[in-house]
Design an enzyme around this catalytic site. Structure first.
Site, PDB file in Angstrom:
ATOM      1  CD  GLU A  97      -3.025  -0.990   0.163  1.00  0.00           C
ATOM      2  OE1 GLU A  97      -3.058   0.015  -0.571  1.00  0.00           O
ATOM      3  OE2 GLU A  97      -3.809  -1.944   0.031  1.00  0.00           O
TER       4      GLU A  97
ATOM      5  NE  ARG B 271      -3.937   2.770  -0.927  1.00  0.00           N
ATOM      6  CZ  ARG B 271      -5.202   2.635  -0.569  1.00  0.00           C
ATOM      7  NH1 ARG B 271      -5.928   3.678  -0.270  1.00  0.00           N
ATOM      8  NH2 ARG B 271      -5.756   1.443  -0.466  1.00  0.00           N
TER       9      ARG B 271
ATOM     10  CG  ASP C 167      -5.115  -7.864  -7.967  1.00  0.00           C
ATOM     11  OD1 ASP C 167      -4.010  -7.998  -7.444  1.00  0.00           O
ATOM     12  OD2 ASP C 167      -6.068  -7.345  -7.383  1.00  0.00           O
TER      13      ASP C 167
ATOM     14  CD  GLU D  48     -10.436  -2.290  -8.764  1.00  0.00           C
ATOM     15  OE1 GLU D  48     -11.630  -2.044  -8.458  1.00  0.00           O
ATOM     16  OE2 GLU D  48      -9.480  -2.074  -7.992  1.00  0.00           O
TER      17      GLU D  48
HETATM   18  C1  DMJ Z   1      -6.331   0.242  -5.201  1.00  0.00           C
HETATM   19  O1  DMJ Z   1      -5.621   0.576  -4.078  1.00  0.00           O
HETATM   20  C2  DMJ Z   1      -5.457  -0.360  -6.252  1.00  0.00           C
HETATM   21  O2  DMJ Z   1      -6.107  -0.388  -7.460  1.00  0.00           O
HETATM   22  C3  DMJ Z   1      -5.059  -1.745  -5.908  1.00  0.00           C
HETATM   23  O3  DMJ Z   1      -4.326  -2.375  -6.929  1.00  0.00           O
HETATM   24  C4  DMJ Z   1      -6.286  -2.556  -5.641  1.00  0.00           C
HETATM   25  N1  DMJ Z   1      -7.201  -1.992  -4.730  1.00  0.00           N
HETATM   26  C5  DMJ Z   1      -7.502  -0.600  -4.796  1.00  0.00           C
HETATM   27  C6  DMJ Z   1      -8.724  -0.240  -5.560  1.00  0.00           C
HETATM   28  O4  DMJ Z   1      -9.759  -1.092  -5.529  1.00  0.00           O
END
Ligand code: DMJ
Length: 654
Positions: free
Chosen positions: A283, A287, A416, A548
């Site tokens: 995270e 971010r 993912d 997404e």
């Molecule tokens: C975001 O923080 C990013 O896209 C991450 O890869 C997955 N989850 C959230 C959004 O849903």
């Protein structure tokens, strides 16, 4: 437990007592050395050493959170790894969407994994993350441990050294290597009035979300729009201002310059990186590192470069494991790292350690420190080499042995963005990273063979795979794959290109189908027992402002210019306005099928960095952040393509 409690209390007592008192423990034998025969003494000593050995051995079986274990076994020395069972992961506790957050594309609904599920932060839940991190936070503050990792690699934290190298990086040279202006000829302003109006609406939504964050939660991580206060949480290791850092580039791209300047000033004066909290490596990377990197590349403001290199260095100790595969959680102050409590047998998560490559390459680029690149290349090497069941990459890997811990495969939660970063690594390398390319297309082939399915109603979806058995569900998080497969289509084998583009369109269509009847989609939807892209469990019905599906609309629009993608995006804007906008910001909702809306009281930072940015780009001309020059990290922060030869030559020119 019996061993732990009873044997260990023996070792604590015996050495501190005179022998006469320890007779309490060996009835019938006088423990005063004088009264014992030699053979008795021998038996006693044998017994004692047996106890000590047993107690020490028992430490290995204690949960990580037990203080005794922390004292005797340092985290970085790694607990023994055994193959975990699915049961561990399938235990859920009822989730309270109010606290759910969304890290990793990786979730299975509002159910929070008991052992700190995130698929949690990953999937759904900060709550789980917060729990695991929080529980460790109390007893993790031993100064002795805090010093530990710093000494491991002198290249990590030599601030002066990196400062020197960082200043050698030439922003002007970088700009010369872009093929087109970052913001386009006219900031991407669309020529038709309807699209322009729609774009203005999205900009207004961003301003509204920002103003409310500023008013009620300034400096905290996220806004709670119903209670009008801020949320800090435990995902970011004590770092603050997640919404500010996540918003920098969105504000800049949208031309909200006053707001951008406020954000920049906050980073300059208030973003304090000296923190001693436990953070999710993933995270913080997507971010904060991603947000600061793209703010730097878009604006050239030195402060972003300084901050991001400093922060990047704090993440390096997470890689101090026997394999170099980082653990999921790191204390940003001490550098101590450990695995999520909910992750099977101390494993690391594919989507977490596989989602560092783009940012770390840029950290090396800006700092001149090759260590960042070395760390992620080492992950790549291991993944490339390891045997893969049916060519698939399971979601859990031991950072100790380098073996898979569980055969659960998913293009949604927990897996993912690993796949996303393979194709984006190739694109970001100016299409020179052949290894990433090969890994991506082989992974896609395996996914198509084993996971891609057609529902009875004709919808294409990507199922999950548990040791060979398919789970016919897709998470909202997996809906990013429409866009990913789309951007990868052109570089696939020639005979497959159209096929990949069609597959991307079909998956995006399926995800759009899941957006009904409110026109917002559930966290997870199924394709069995008569379900066609619908959530069958109450706990899967929430929507937390995730991006997404809209992300895929944006890419598919750029790739095909089929007007339906803009129409679908507009549907989402209207639905967000109707169901998620409240008086003081935007909030997630608990049930996308309910006629009366119930809000979760959280304006996620990714709503500002991703959802609104992708919508804005969808209604802009393609020359705003052209895809030839920019790749978006998984939090939608644009990072420039690295054109090595050009950069090298330009540096010479300067
Ligand atoms: C975001 O923080 C990013 O896209 C991450 O890869 C997955 N989850 C959230 C959004 O849903």
């Amino acid at each position: 437990n019996f061993l732990k409690v009873h044997l260990c209390s023996y070792t604590r007592v015996i050495p501190s007592l005179p022998f006469s008192e320890s007779s309490v423990f060996l009835p019938g034998v006088s423990a005063s050395g004088m009264g014992l025969r030699l053979s008795q003494k021998f038996v006693f000593l044998l017994f004692l050493s047996g106890l000590v050995t047993l107690c020490f051995g028992a430490l290995f079986f204690l949960p990580d959170s037990v203080r005794l274990k922390r004292i005797f076994l340092s985290k970085n020395e790694n607990p023994a790894v055994t193959v975990g069972s699915d049961n561990e992961l399938s235990k859920k506790v009822p989730g309270d969407p109010e606290h759910l957050r969304a890290g990793l594309k990786g979730g299975e609904g509002a159910n929070v994994k008991l052992k700190v599920s995130r698929k949690p932060s990953v999937t759904h839940g900060a709550r789980t993350v917060e729990r695991s991190v929080g529980s460790r936070a109390q007893d993790e503050r031993s100064p002795a441990r805090a010093q530990e990792p710093a000494a491991r690699d002198e290249r990590v934290t030599s601030a002066a050294h990196n400062g020197e190298r960082a200043s050698a990086y030439s922003y002007e040279a970088f700009k010369k290597c872009l093929l087109k202006p970052a913001l386009g000829k006219n900031k991407g302003t669309p020529s038709d009035s309807e699209t322009l109006q729609r774009r203005e609406k999205v900009k207004e939504m961003m301003k509204f979300a920002w103003d409310n964050y500023k008013r009620y939660a300034w400096g905290q991580n996220e806004l709670r729009p119903l209670t009008r206060n801020g949320h800090i949480g435990n995902m970011f290791g004590g770092l603050r201002g997640a919404s500010i850092v996540d918003s920098l580039d969105t504000l800049y791209i949208m031309g909200l310059m006053e707001e951008y300047e406020e954000a920049k000033e906050w980073v300059q004066n208030n973003l304090n990186l000296i923190s001693n909290g436990e953070a999710s490596l993933f995270e913080v990377n997507i971010r904060y590192v991603g947000g600061l990197l793209s703010a730097y590349y878009l604006t050239g403001a030195e402060i972003f470069k300084q901050k991001v290199v400093e922060l990047g260095e704090k993440l390096l100790p997470a890689f101090n494991t026997p394999t170099g595969i980082p653990r999921g959680v790191i204390n940003l102050g001490s550098g101590t790292s450990w695995s999520w409590g909910w992750a099977s047998a101390g494993s690391s998560i594919l989507a977490e350690f596989g989602t560092l490559h783009l940012e770390f390459l840029h950290l090396s680029q800006l700092s001149g420190n090759p260590l960042f690149t070395e760390k992620v290349m080492n992950i790549r090497k291991l993944l490339n080499k390891i045997e893969k069941p049916h060519g698939l990459y399971p979601n859990f890997l031991s950072p100790v042995s380098g073996n898979w811990v569980q055969h659960h495969v998913s293009i949604g939660g927990l897996g993912d963005s690993f796949y996303e970063y393979l194709i984006k690594s190739y694109l970001m390398s100016d299409k020179t990273d052949q290894e990433a390319k090969k890994m991506y297309y082989s992974a896609m082939e395996a996914i198509e063979t084993n996971l891609v399915q057609k529902s009875p109603g004709g919808l294409t979806y990507v199922a999950e795979w548990r040791g060979g058995i398919l789970d016919h569900k897709m998470g909202h998080l997996a809906c990013f794959s429409g866009g990913m497969i789309g951007i990868g289509a052109d570089d696939g084998p020639t005979e497959q290109r159209q096929h990949y583009l069609d597959l991307a369109a079909e998956i995006t269509h399926t995800c759009h189908e899941s957006y009904s009847p409110t026109k917002l989609g559930p966290e997870a939807f199924r394709f069995d027992a008569g379900a066609e892209a619908t959530a069958t469990r109450l706990s899967d019905r929430y929507y937390i402002l995730r991006p997404e599906v809209i992300e895929s609309y944006m890419y598919m629009w750029r790739l095909t210019h089929d007007p339906k993608y803009r129409e679908w995006g507009w549907e989402a804007v209207e639905a967000l306005e109707k169901h998620c906008r409240v008086d003081a910001g935007f909030s997630g909702i608990r049930d996308v099928y309910a006629s009366t809306v119930s809000h979760d009281n959280m304006q996620q930072s990714f709503f500002l960095s991703e959802t609104l940015k992708y919508l804005y780009l969808l209604f802009s001309d393609d020359d705003l952040l052209p895809l030839e020059d920019w790749v978006f990290n998984t939090e939608a922060h644009p990072l420039p393509v690295i054109r090595k030869t050009c950069l090298f030559e330009s540096n010479f020119v300067l």
